[in-house]
Design a protein around this motif. Structure first.
Motif, mmCIF file in Angstrom:
data_model
loop_
_atom_site.group_PDB
_atom_site.id
_atom_site.type_symbol
_atom_site.label_atom_id
_atom_site.label_comp_id
_atom_site.label_asym_id
_atom_site.label_seq_id
_atom_site.Cartn_x
_atom_site.Cartn_y
_atom_site.Cartn_z
ATOM 1 N N LEU A 1 43.166 19.906 60.989
ATOM 2 C CA LEU A 1 42.963 19.779 62.425
ATOM 3 C C LEU A 1 42.045 18.610 62.732
ATOM 4 O O LEU A 1 42.349 17.756 63.548
ATOM 5 N N VAL A 2 40.927 18.519 62.018
ATOM 6 C CA VAL A 2 39.929 17.496 62.299
ATOM 7 C C VAL A 2 40.421 16.107 61.904
ATOM 8 O O VAL A 2 40.315 15.146 62.662
ATOM 9 N N VAL A 3 41.024 16.002 60.718
ATOM 10 C CA VAL A 3 41.423 14.693 60.209
ATOM 11 C C VAL A 3 42.748 14.241 60.779
ATOM 12 O O VAL A 3 42.931 13.075 61.103
ATOM 13 N N LEU A 4 43.686 15.174 60.916
ATOM 14 C CA LEU A 4 45.050 14.770 61.233
ATOM 15 C C LEU A 4 45.447 15.003 62.682
ATOM 16 O O LEU A 4 46.579 14.767 63.052
ATOM 17 N N GLU A 5 44.553 15.437 63.515
ATOM 18 C CA GLU A 5 44.884 15.734 64.903
ATOM 19 C C GLU A 5 45.450 14.503 65.610
ATOM 20 O O GLU A 5 44.977 13.382 65.425
ATOM 21 N N GLY A 6 46.460 14.728 66.421
ATOM 22 C CA GLY A 6 47.008 13.634 67.207
ATOM 23 C C GLY A 6 48.219 12.974 66.615
ATOM 24 O O GLY A 6 48.756 12.017 67.160
ATOM 25 N N GLY A 7 48.686 13.487 65.491
ATOM 26 C CA GLY A 7 49.855 12.878 64.862
ATOM 27 C C GLY A 7 51.124 13.087 65.662
ATOM 28 O O GLY A 7 52.041 12.293 65.612
ATOM 29 N N ASP A 8 51.185 14.189 66.405
ATOM 30 C CA ASP A 8 52.299 14.414 67.319
ATOM 31 C C ASP A 8 51.780 15.303 68.444
ATOM 32 O O ASP A 8 50.571 15.507 68.579
ATOM 33 N N ALA A 9 52.682 15.854 69.217
ATOM 34 C CA ALA A 9 52.261 16.583 70.410
ATOM 35 C C ALA A 9 51.334 17.752 70.097
ATOM 36 O O ALA A 9 50.448 18.076 70.878
ATOM 37 N N ASP A 10 51.541 18.395 68.962
ATOM 38 C CA ASP A 10 50.726 19.551 68.603
ATOM 39 C C ASP A 10 49.664 19.222 67.562
ATOM 40 O O ASP A 10 48.980 20.104 67.062
ATOM 41 N N GLY A 11 49.512 17.976 67.211
ATOM 42 C CA GLY A 11 48.661 17.621 66.085
ATOM 43 C C GLY A 11 49.433 17.786 64.793
ATOM 44 O O GLY A 11 50.421 18.508 64.721
ATOM 45 N N VAL A 12 49.034 17.090 63.746
ATOM 46 C CA VAL A 12 49.689 17.243 62.448
ATOM 47 C C VAL A 12 49.048 18.434 61.761
ATOM 48 O O VAL A 12 47.871 18.406 61.437
ATOM 49 N N LEU A 13 49.807 19.489 61.544
ATOM 50 C CA LEU A 13 49.258 20.747 61.080
ATOM 51 C C LEU A 13 49.737 21.052 59.676
ATOM 52 O O LEU A 13 50.622 20.388 59.137
ATOM 53 N N ALA A 14 49.148 22.076 59.068
ATOM 54 C CA ALA A 14 49.538 22.450 57.718
ATOM 55 C C ALA A 14 50.933 23.075 57.731
ATOM 56 O O ALA A 14 51.918 22.429 57.405
ATOM 57 N N TYR A 15 51.044 24.324 58.133
ATOM 58 C CA TYR A 15 52.344 24.971 58.276
ATOM 59 C C TYR A 15 52.352 25.754 59.575
ATOM 60 O O TYR A 15 51.911 26.887 59.629
ATOM 61 N N GLY A 16 52.819 25.126 60.632
ATOM 62 C CA GLY A 16 52.872 25.795 61.911
ATOM 63 C C GLY A 16 51.602 25.594 62.712
ATOM 64 O O GLY A 16 50.547 25.260 62.188
ATOM 65 N N VAL A 17 51.714 25.805 64.008
ATOM 66 C CA VAL A 17 50.605 25.543 64.919
ATOM 67 C C VAL A 17 49.387 26.397 64.589
ATOM 68 O O VAL A 17 48.250 25.966 64.750
ATOM 69 N N GLY A 18 49.619 27.612 64.108
ATOM 70 C CA GLY A 18 48.498 28.520 63.886
ATOM 71 C C GLY A 18 47.842 28.441 62.532
ATOM 72 O O GLY A 18 46.934 29.216 62.231
ATOM 73 N N THR A 19 48.270 27.503 61.674
ATOM 74 C CA THR A 19 47.786 27.469 60.299
ATOM 75 C C THR A 19 47.151 26.124 59.969
ATOM 76 O O THR A 19 47.755 25.078 60.198
ATOM 77 N N GLY A 20 45.949 26.169 59.427
ATOM 78 C CA GLY A 20 45.270 24.961 58.968
ATOM 79 C C GLY A 20 44.911 25.059 57.498
ATOM 80 O O GLY A 20 45.207 26.057 56.831
ATOM 81 N N TYR A 21 44.233 24.045 57.007
ATOM 82 C CA TYR A 21 43.832 24.017 55.604
ATOM 83 C C TYR A 21 42.510 23.282 55.476
ATOM 84 O O TYR A 21 42.260 22.278 56.154
ATOM 85 N N GLY A 22 41.648 23.823 54.610
ATOM 86 C CA GLY A 22 40.379 23.182 54.316
ATOM 87 C C GLY A 22 40.436 22.517 52.961
ATOM 88 O O GLY A 22 41.242 21.625 52.730
ATOM 89 N N MET A 23 39.576 22.972 52.024
ATOM 90 C CA MET A 23 39.646 22.512 50.635
ATOM 91 C C MET A 23 39.862 23.744 49.760
ATOM 92 O O MET A 23 38.934 24.466 49.441
ATOM 93 N N GLY A 24 41.128 24.014 49.440
ATOM 94 C CA GLY A 24 41.473 25.199 48.687
ATOM 95 C C GLY A 24 41.667 26.436 49.536
ATOM 96 O O GLY A 24 42.078 27.478 49.026
ATOM 97 N N TRP A 25 41.401 26.345 50.820
ATOM 98 C CA TRP A 25 41.458 27.515 51.707
ATOM 99 C C TRP A 25 42.449 27.290 52.835
ATOM 100 O O TRP A 25 42.348 26.312 53.577
ATOM 101 N N TRP A 26 43.403 28.234 52.984
ATOM 102 C CA TRP A 26 44.226 28.300 54.184
ATOM 103 C C TRP A 26 43.390 28.870 55.322
ATOM 104 O O TRP A 26 42.502 29.701 55.094
ATOM 105 N N ILE A 27 43.684 28.449 56.532
ATOM 106 C CA ILE A 27 42.926 28.895 57.706
ATOM 107 C C ILE A 27 43.883 29.450 58.749
ATOM 108 O O ILE A 27 44.814 28.760 59.181
ATOM 109 N N ASP A 28 43.672 30.702 59.113
ATOM 110 C CA ASP A 28 44.407 31.313 60.205
ATOM 111 C C ASP A 28 43.643 30.995 61.488
ATOM 112 O O ASP A 28 42.545 31.503 61.707
ATOM 113 N N ARG A 29 44.215 30.152 62.322
ATOM 114 C CA ARG A 29 43.476 29.686 63.495
ATOM 115 C C ARG A 29 43.301 30.757 64.565
ATOM 116 O O ARG A 29 42.453 30.606 65.445
#
Length: 371
Positions: free
Chosen positions: A287-315
């Motif tokens: 979210l922080v690094v890749l935001e703005g890549g498209d209309a919803d931001g460049v996300l991990a897998y789907g709008v509700g899912t992010g990724y840190g370092m080794g950790w999936w994030i349920d937004r």
């Protein structure tokens, strides 16, 4: 003679100290037992830890017990990222500087260690091609981690397939081997020594190590190999452990590491990770690094899912998880101060399915106990 007058002694008000929290996890065992019976599994293990109270639940079913050792596939990833941040805390590597500042190789001048362990390096990931030819050494227990990482990082055969760093999310793959090699070079320690130095000794773990199991058993690479049988002795010795998916451990050891995250990077008296590094490991880089890549931001897998370092994030919930292909599922609720580690020896779908049946039960029990 003056009469004696009885007087009351002065009173002192003592505030009652709260007693220990009482946790009611009685609902868990029937759910787990019913699941493993219906799926005909060999058992399960579950540990729940709480920031203030430590281990608040620890149980096993079927063939499992406190000493059961399981291969945990991708639940290994947070371990690898944590080693890099430990070395960053010690000033031995700068995770934000180019990999080429550490390694004696050429190629990919813009990739940093933090991008490797957040799946944003641009190197080819597991999808859509988990058996990508130039990176196949990651699955082989022969050779060395250094040679494999050098092959992955310097090959020109991937030139048409590599993306610029921090422009795409590409889960898994050879970038994790490179991250492991960076840690070895920066520290002057082998992978086995690093795991012992960073986690096993400071946290008093019974079992935690890495191997490269994927080509060693006659079974699907996406199913926990029955022939392992809880015995690391079934694995050949290797100098090329698979970093993204080759760890094995017990429920107690993994639970101790979850508790370390909840306690600002401390295992007892040992500061394994700085609080700042813990924060960075669980922060949403996609979210922080890749935001703005498209209309919803460049996300991990789907709008509700992010990724840190080794950790999936349920937004939606804020929960962090690091599930593995063999049915392991660790998760952290940082806001409410607890974490859990569920392990099956099966497939990822079963681990995810059982975890989903336990999420609310565990949360309700923890919150009720804490008042």
């Amino acid at each position: 003679e003056e009469p004696t007058v009885a007087t009351k002694p002065p009173t002192t008000t003592v505030e009652a100290e709260p007693g220990p929290a009482i946790y009611d996890f009685a609902a868990i065992s029937p759910i787990v037992q019913d699941f493993i019976d219906k799926k005909q599994l060999n058992g399960a293990g579950l540990i729940v830890v709480q920031r203030d109270d430590g281990v608040v639940y620890h149980d096993h079913w079927g063939d499992f017990g406190p000493d059961r050792i399981s291969l945990i596939a991708s639940s290994s990833k947070m371990l690898v990222a944590g080693v890099l941040m430990h070395l960053h805390d010690r000033g031995l590597v700068d995770v934000d500087a180019p990999v080429l500042d550490v390694v004696p190789w050429d190629g990919n001048p813009d990739i940093t260690p933090i991008q490797l362990v957040s799946n944003t390096s641009g190197l080819v990931g597991l999808f859509p091609n988990p058996t990508y030819g130039p990176y196949l050494c990651q699955y082989l227990p022969i050779g060395t981690l250094q040679d494999c990482a050098r092959q992955i990082f310097t090959t020109t055969e991937d030139d048409a397939d590599v993306a610029p760093p921090d422009t795409e999310f590409r889960y898994g793959g050879g970038q994790w081997q490179v991250a492991g090699a960076v840690a070895e070079i920066a520290s002057g320690r082998t992978r086995a020594e690093l795991i012992d130095d960073v986690y096993v000794q400071p946290c008093g773990l019974d079992v935690l190590a890495f191997n490269n199991p994927f080509a060693q058993f006659n079974s699907s690479p996406f199913t926990h190999p029955p022939a392992f049988g809880g015995d690391p002795g079934t694995l050949m010795a290797t100098d090329n452990p698979n970093l993204e998916g080759g760890a094995y451990t017990t429920t107690g050891a993994y639970g101790a590491l979850l508790l370390m995250y909840l306690r600002d990077g401390r295992c007892g008296e040992h500061q394994v990770l700085s609080p700042g590094s813990v924060d960075r490991l669980v922060a949403d880089r996609t979210l922080v690094v890749l935001e703005g890549g498209d209309a919803d931001g460049v996300l991990a897998y789907g709008v509700g899912t992010g990724y840190g370092m080794g950790w999936w994030i349920d937004r939606s919930t804020g929960w962090r998880s690091d599930g593995g292909a063999y049915g392991s599922m660790p998760w952290l609720d940082l806001a409410d101060g607890y974490g859990a580690y569920l392990v099956l020896e099966s497939i990822s779908g079963n681990g995810r399915d059982l975890a989903e049946r336990l999420y609310d039960v565990i949360e309700e029990a923890v919150l009720a106990a804490r008042g």
